[in-house]
Design an enzyme around this catalytic site. Structure first.
Site, short mmCIF file in Angstrom:
data_model
loop_
_atom_site.label_atom_id
_atom_site.label_comp_id
_atom_site.label_asym_id
_atom_site.label_seq_id
_atom_site.Cartn_x
_atom_site.Cartn_y
_atom_site.Cartn_z
N ALA A 17 43.12 64.76 19.13
CA ALA A 17 44.61 64.71 18.52
C ALA A 17 44.54 65.20 17.03
O ALA A 17 45.44 66.12 16.71
CB ALA A 17 45.30 63.44 18.70
N CYS A 89 36.16 63.42 21.17
CA CYS A 89 35.58 63.13 22.60
C CYS A 89 35.96 64.77 23.45
O CYS A 89 35.28 64.86 24.44
CB CYS A 89 36.34 62.14 23.40
SG CYS A 89 35.79 60.44 23.02
N HIS A 92 32.69 66.13 23.61
CA HIS A 92 31.68 65.14 24.07
C HIS A 92 31.84 64.90 25.62
O HIS A 92 30.92 64.31 26.09
CB HIS A 92 31.86 63.76 23.15
CG HIS A 92 30.61 62.91 23.10
ND1 HIS A 92 30.43 61.77 23.97
CD2 HIS A 92 29.85 62.94 22.16
CE1 HIS A 92 29.58 61.20 23.57
NE2 HIS A 92 28.85 61.62 22.59
N ASN A 93 32.96 65.27 26.09
CA ASN A 93 33.13 64.79 27.59
C ASN A 93 33.08 66.02 28.51
O ASN A 93 32.54 67.17 28.00
CB ASN A 93 34.66 64.20 27.67
CG ASN A 93 35.65 65.20 27.49
OD1 ASN A 93 35.59 66.58 27.17
ND2 ASN A 93 36.83 64.73 27.21
N ILE A 96 37.23 67.96 31.86
CA ILE A 96 38.13 68.02 32.96
C ILE A 96 39.25 67.91 32.53
O ILE A 96 39.98 66.95 31.96
CB ILE A 96 37.72 66.80 33.99
CG1 ILE A 96 36.29 67.29 34.64
CG2 ILE A 96 38.84 66.72 35.15
CD1 ILE A 96 36.04 65.92 35.57
N HIS A 444 37.63 56.30 29.41
CA HIS A 444 39.03 56.74 28.94
C HIS A 444 39.61 55.43 28.24
O HIS A 444 40.72 55.04 28.70
CB HIS A 444 39.74 57.08 30.49
CG HIS A 444 39.28 58.26 30.86
ND1 HIS A 444 39.48 58.68 32.25
CD2 HIS A 444 38.44 59.24 30.24
CE1 HIS A 444 39.08 59.76 32.46
NE2 HIS A 444 38.34 60.30 31.27
N PRO A 489 42.55 61.54 30.85
CA PRO A 489 43.73 61.73 29.91
C PRO A 489 43.73 62.65 28.86
O PRO A 489 44.68 62.87 27.82
CB PRO A 489 43.71 60.43 29.11
CG PRO A 489 42.40 60.04 29.46
CD PRO A 489 42.04 60.60 30.42
#
Length: 518
Positions: A17, A89, A92-93, A96, A444, A489
């Site tokens: 964000a 993140c 880092h993720n 998806i 999450h 999310p």
């Protein structure tokens, strides 16, 4: 400690964000924005930019690594990864990227979050700068393709070509991912939003800088942010318009609590002066719990993949539902961090499915262990404690359905044997015990500063994302979620940040497209 020059906005957290807000607010050349990020830059760092390296970022120098409180009905050994790098993140993720279901947003509106319904929020997809596409053909691993075919055949669900085309209620397919198929690089929030505007003179990045306390000015507004740099020195940053907390669902409530905003009794017990008694800070800790079932394959798998977890399945156990209540990821590697701890072997070559609870009903909480900013907070997700047993049943059903898919061609011929939990674990009781002990997180965490109606005593934020009773302080990250979206999310956070930028600037939102119910 020295005061530094003021800014119009200080953004605490250069994550998903924070990157959106920094880019949008600095579109006005007269608006001075400072972003405080605890980690380093991702610019030019292949360890971060290469999407397939995501699993090596867990429990690394780029990870805060929060531990879990004892879980009587779950796994107490989960390390909750939170990114320590620009982009948060999204750097880092697995990236998806699912649009939230309209029902999830309308659920927020029904809880008093005016202006957060699907009709208002989903049109912001038009503004997203991330390159979000279904996994490219060259990245579709043959065993993952056979998983999709077998899942559709075994469970009678459709093959979904694009999960962001609505409506869909269930189906198997390759996910949409925010990446560049030509390079394998991320299209993270930092890459998509910040990298193109790093030369803006009105944008200041404070990297390797950690915010640990908010202080009021003479009028009582929380305009001062105390920070510590990597060399141990400290400083105070001053926001002249607003302070925007974008540090995520763990560190945003942590910062509020350290600053004296939260449950008054808890704060006093730690010796923290109470600025505002907001009992909801740190409560409503949400997550997507999942378990795992592992198979050994006959040999090495083909190497092509977007990031080894890029296909999956959504199903409705109750056909009366309009959205899925069970989902899987299909890993083209054996994810054995928890099964090995339980004594199961780790195959040299293998795959796994991870039954996941999209709308978990177990709710946890976060709290401070002490008034020392250096002490990590306590996280108690209370996994599998919902009184109705919904979350536990979802995992048991998921393990059974995973076996049905594995027994169906063309996936079946790839698999040598089920490694964990093994074919002898068959009863509901046995599957539940295994499924809960081998459970993990999809990283999450959400909901710990949730927004709500004016008459909701446990809501931390109003629908304008303002902290209750605090002028000039807003929260924009996953901690604002009143309830958990059924899907990964990250895109919901991006949409929320785009909407927050309009709330701050007074700009009108995008016009509805007529596809909000899709």
């Amino acid at each position: 400690m020295s005061d530094e020059s003021g800014y119009d906005y200080v953004i605490v957290g250069g994550g998903t964000a924070g990157c959106v807000l920094a880019a949008r607010l600095t579109e006005d050349p007269d608006c001075r924005v400072c972003v405080v990020e605890g980690g380093p830059s991702d610019v030019g760092d292949e360890r971060i930019l290469a999407l397939r390296n995501w699993i090596n970022l867990l429990d690394s120098e780029f990870d805060y690594g929060y531990t879990t409180e004892e879980q009587p009905r779950g796994n107490s050994h989960i390390l909750h990864s939170r990114a320590r790098v620009l982009g948060g993140c999204s750097s880092h993720n697995t990236l998806i990227s699912f649009l939230p279901f309209p029902e999830d947003l309308d659920e927020w509106a029904l809880r008093g979050c005016t202006g957060w319904d699907a009709h208002t929020v989903l049109p912001y997809r038009q503004r997203l700068r991330n390159h979000i596409v279904p996994v490219a053909e060259q990245d579709r691993n043959p065993i993952a393709q056979d998983f999709v075919t077998a899942a559709a055949e075994a469970l009678g669900v459709p093959v979904v070509e694009d999960f962001n085309r609505r409506p869909f209620a269930d189906g198997a397919g390759f996910f949409s991912v925010a990446y560049d198929p030509a390079t394998g690089h991320r299209s993270s929030a930092s890459v998509a939003y910040l990298h193109p505007v790093l030369d803006r003179p009105n944008l200041t990045l404070k990297l390797e800088t950690w915010a640990y306390r908010l202080l009021p000015d003479a009028s009582g507004r929380l305009t001062r942010v105390q920070v510590r740099h990597a060399d141990g020195s400290t400083a105070t940053l001053r926001s002249e318009r607003e302070t925007l907390l974008c540090a995520g669902a763990i560190d945003t409530p942590r910062l509020l609590l350290l600053s004296g905003i939260g449950p008054a009794d808890q704060l006093r017990a730690l010796g923290i002066d109470v600025l505002a008694d907001l009992p909801g800070v740190g409560e409503n800790l949400l997550d997507h719990p999942e378990s795992v079932i592992v198979w050994e394959t006959d040999g090495p798998l083909p190497p092509n993949s977007a990031m080894d977890s890029d296909a999956g399945l959504f199903v409705r156990r109750d056909p009366a539902l309009s959205r899925p209540d069970l989902m899987f990821h299909f890993y083209q590697v054996p994810f054995t961090v928890n099964t090995a701890r339980l004594g199961y072997p780790t195959p040299d070559h293998g795959v796994c499915m991870t039954p996941n609870v999209p709308k978990a009903r177990s709710v946890g909480r976060l709290w401070l262990r002490s008034a020392d900013p250096g002490d990590k907070p306590a996280l108690d997700f209370r996994y599998f404690t919902d009184p109705e047993g919904h979350d536990e049943r979802t995992i048991v059903d998921g393990l059974r359905l995973a076996r049905e898919v594995a027994a169906t061609e063309p996936l079946r011929h790839w698999l040598r044997r089920e490694v964990a939990p093994g074919p002898d674990v068959r009863t509901d009781r046995e599957l539940s015990e295994y499924g809960r002990r081998a459970a993990h997180t999809v990283y999450h965490p959400a909901g710990t500063c949730r927004m709500g109606a004016e008459d909701d005593p446990t809501a931390v934020l109003d629908p304008q994302l303002r902290v209750r009773g605090q002028d000039g302080l807003r929260v924009v990250d996953a901690s604002l979620f009143p309830t958990m979206p059924a899907i990964n999310p990250m895109v919901t956070v991006l949409l929320a940040a785009e909407r927050a930028a309009d709330l701050l600037t007074g700009r009108d939102g995008p016009a509805p497209t007529g596809t909000e119910r899709r």
